[in-house]
Design a protein around this motif. Structure first.
Motif, short mmCIF file in Angstrom:
data_model
loop_
_atom_site.label_atom_id
_atom_site.label_comp_id
_atom_site.label_asym_id
_atom_site.label_seq_id
_atom_site.Cartn_x
_atom_site.Cartn_y
_atom_site.Cartn_z
N ASP A 171 0.83 -1.21 0.00
CA ASP A 171 0.00 0.00 0.00
C ASP A 171 0.86 1.25 0.00
O ASP A 171 1.82 1.36 0.76
N ARG A 172 0.49 2.20 -0.86
CA ARG A 172 1.17 3.49 -0.88
C ARG A 172 0.34 4.49 -0.08
O ARG A 172 -0.85 4.63 -0.32
N ILE A 173 0.99 5.17 0.85
CA ILE A 173 0.31 6.19 1.63
C ILE A 173 0.39 7.48 0.82
O ILE A 173 1.44 8.10 0.71
N ASP A 174 -0.75 7.84 0.21
CA ASP A 174 -0.77 8.97 -0.70
C ASP A 174 -2.12 9.67 -0.55
O ASP A 174 -3.11 9.04 -0.20
N TYR A 175 -2.17 10.95 -0.84
CA TYR A 175 -3.41 11.70 -0.70
C TYR A 175 -4.46 11.27 -1.73
O TYR A 175 -5.64 11.52 -1.57
N ARG A 176 -4.05 10.58 -2.78
CA ARG A 176 -4.99 10.12 -3.81
C ARG A 176 -5.62 8.77 -3.47
O ARG A 176 -6.62 8.40 -4.06
N ASN A 177 -5.03 8.05 -2.52
CA ASN A 177 -5.52 6.72 -2.14
C ASN A 177 -6.63 6.89 -1.10
O ASN A 177 -6.43 6.69 0.10
N MET A 178 -7.83 7.22 -1.57
CA MET A 178 -8.93 7.55 -0.66
C MET A 178 -9.44 6.32 0.12
O MET A 178 -9.89 6.46 1.24
N SER A 179 -9.35 5.14 -0.47
CA SER A 179 -9.82 3.95 0.24
C SER A 179 -8.95 3.67 1.47
O SER A 179 -9.45 3.23 2.50
N LEU A 180 -7.67 3.95 1.37
CA LEU A 180 -6.76 3.77 2.50
C LEU A 180 -6.94 4.87 3.53
O LEU A 180 -7.07 4.60 4.73
N ILE A 181 -7.00 6.11 3.06
CA ILE A 181 -7.09 7.26 3.97
C ILE A 181 -8.39 7.23 4.78
O ILE A 181 -8.39 7.54 5.97
N SER A 182 -9.49 6.87 4.15
CA SER A 182 -10.78 6.93 4.83
C SER A 182 -10.88 5.95 6.00
O SER A 182 -11.71 6.12 6.87
N ARG A 183 -10.02 4.93 6.05
CA ARG A 183 -10.02 4.00 7.18
C ARG A 183 -9.48 4.62 8.46
O ARG A 183 -9.73 4.12 9.55
N PHE A 184 -8.74 5.71 8.33
CA PHE A 184 -8.08 6.33 9.49
C PHE A 184 -8.75 7.62 9.92
O PHE A 184 -8.16 8.42 10.64
N ILE A 185 -9.99 7.82 9.48
CA ILE A 185 -10.74 9.02 9.84
C ILE A 185 -12.01 8.58 10.55
O ILE A 185 -12.68 7.63 10.13
N SER A 186 -12.38 9.31 11.63
CA SER A 186 -13.60 8.97 12.37
C SER A 186 -14.82 9.47 11.61
O SER A 186 -14.71 10.12 10.57
N GLU A 187 -16.00 9.16 12.14
CA GLU A 187 -17.24 9.59 11.50
C GLU A 187 -17.37 11.10 11.50
O GLU A 187 -18.00 11.67 10.60
N GLN A 188 -16.79 11.78 12.48
CA GLN A 188 -16.86 13.23 12.54
C GLN A 188 -15.84 13.89 11.62
O GLN A 188 -15.85 15.10 11.45
N GLY A 189 -14.92 13.10 11.06
CA GLY A 189 -13.91 13.65 10.18
C GLY A 189 -12.57 13.88 10.85
O GLY A 189 -11.67 14.48 10.28
N LYS A 190 -12.43 13.39 12.09
CA LYS A 190 -11.17 13.57 12.82
C LYS A 190 -10.19 12.45 12.47
O LYS A 190 -10.60 11.33 12.19
N ILE A 191 -8.91 12.78 12.54
CA ILE A 191 -7.87 11.78 12.33
C ILE A 191 -7.77 10.93 13.60
O ILE A 191 -7.63 11.47 14.69
N LEU A 192 -7.84 9.62 13.44
CA LEU A 192 -7.77 8.73 14.59
C LEU A 192 -6.35 8.64 15.12
O LEU A 192 -5.38 8.82 14.37
N SER A 193 -6.23 8.34 16.41
CA SER A 193 -4.91 8.31 17.04
C SER A 193 -4.13 7.07 16.61
O SER A 193 -4.67 6.11 16.07
N ARG A 194 -2.87 7.11 16.89
CA ARG A 194 -1.96 6.02 16.54
C ARG A 194 -2.31 4.73 17.26
O ARG A 194 -2.19 3.63 16.73
N ARG A 195 -2.75 4.86 18.50
CA ARG A 195 -3.12 3.69 19.29
C ARG A 195 -4.34 2.99 18.70
O ARG A 195 -4.40 1.77 18.65
N VAL A 196 -5.31 3.78 18.24
CA VAL A 196 -6.51 3.21 17.64
C VAL A 196 -6.19 2.58 16.29
O VAL A 196 -6.68 1.51 15.95
N ASN A 197 -5.35 3.26 15.51
CA ASN A 197 -5.01 2.80 14.17
C ASN A 197 -4.05 1.62 14.16
O ASN A 197 -3.95 0.92 13.16
N ARG A 198 -3.29 1.43 15.25
CA ARG A 198 -2.24 0.40 15.33
C ARG A 198 -1.18 0.63 14.25
O ARG A 198 -0.81 -0.29 13.53
#
Length: 95
Positions: A26-53
């Motif tokens: 997986d490439r961590i890139d701003y265009r990879n929306m399927s990857l990025i959306s997994r690390f955002i909460s329902e409110q639109g906040k970036i989830l913490s490192r502990r939650v994301n593992r």
């Protein structure tokens, strides 16, 4: 077996090791929306490192990618859909 010896025995609970959230391909890139959306909460906040593992380096790259996607308006800054929903009251009338 006495109680004193029984306390020091480890429990033989089996557990399933969780897979890492980002695979090596997986490439961590701003265009990879399927990857990025997994690390955002329902409110639109970036989830913490502990939650994301994630590792520290991966979390930094995800954060940068999310911020770039927000600036380029691929992602919203806020997701306030729940705030504007009207809750129905049970047993009460508005009139």
């Amino acid at each position: 077996m006495d109680k004193s010896k029984r306390l020091f025995l480890k429990s033989k609970r089996s557990f399933r090791r969780r897979l890492p959230p980002i695979q090596s391909g997986d490439r961590i890139d701003y265009r990879n929306m399927s990857l990025i959306s997994r690390f955002i909460s329902e409110q639109g906040k970036i989830l913490s490192r502990r939650v994301n593992r994630l590792s520290l380096k991966q979390q930094r790259l995800i954060t940068i990618a999310i911020k770039q996607a927000r600036i380029l308006s691929s992602l919203p800054f806020l997701n306030n859909e729940k705030q504007f929903e009207k809750k129905k009251r049970v047993g009460h009338s508005n009139y």
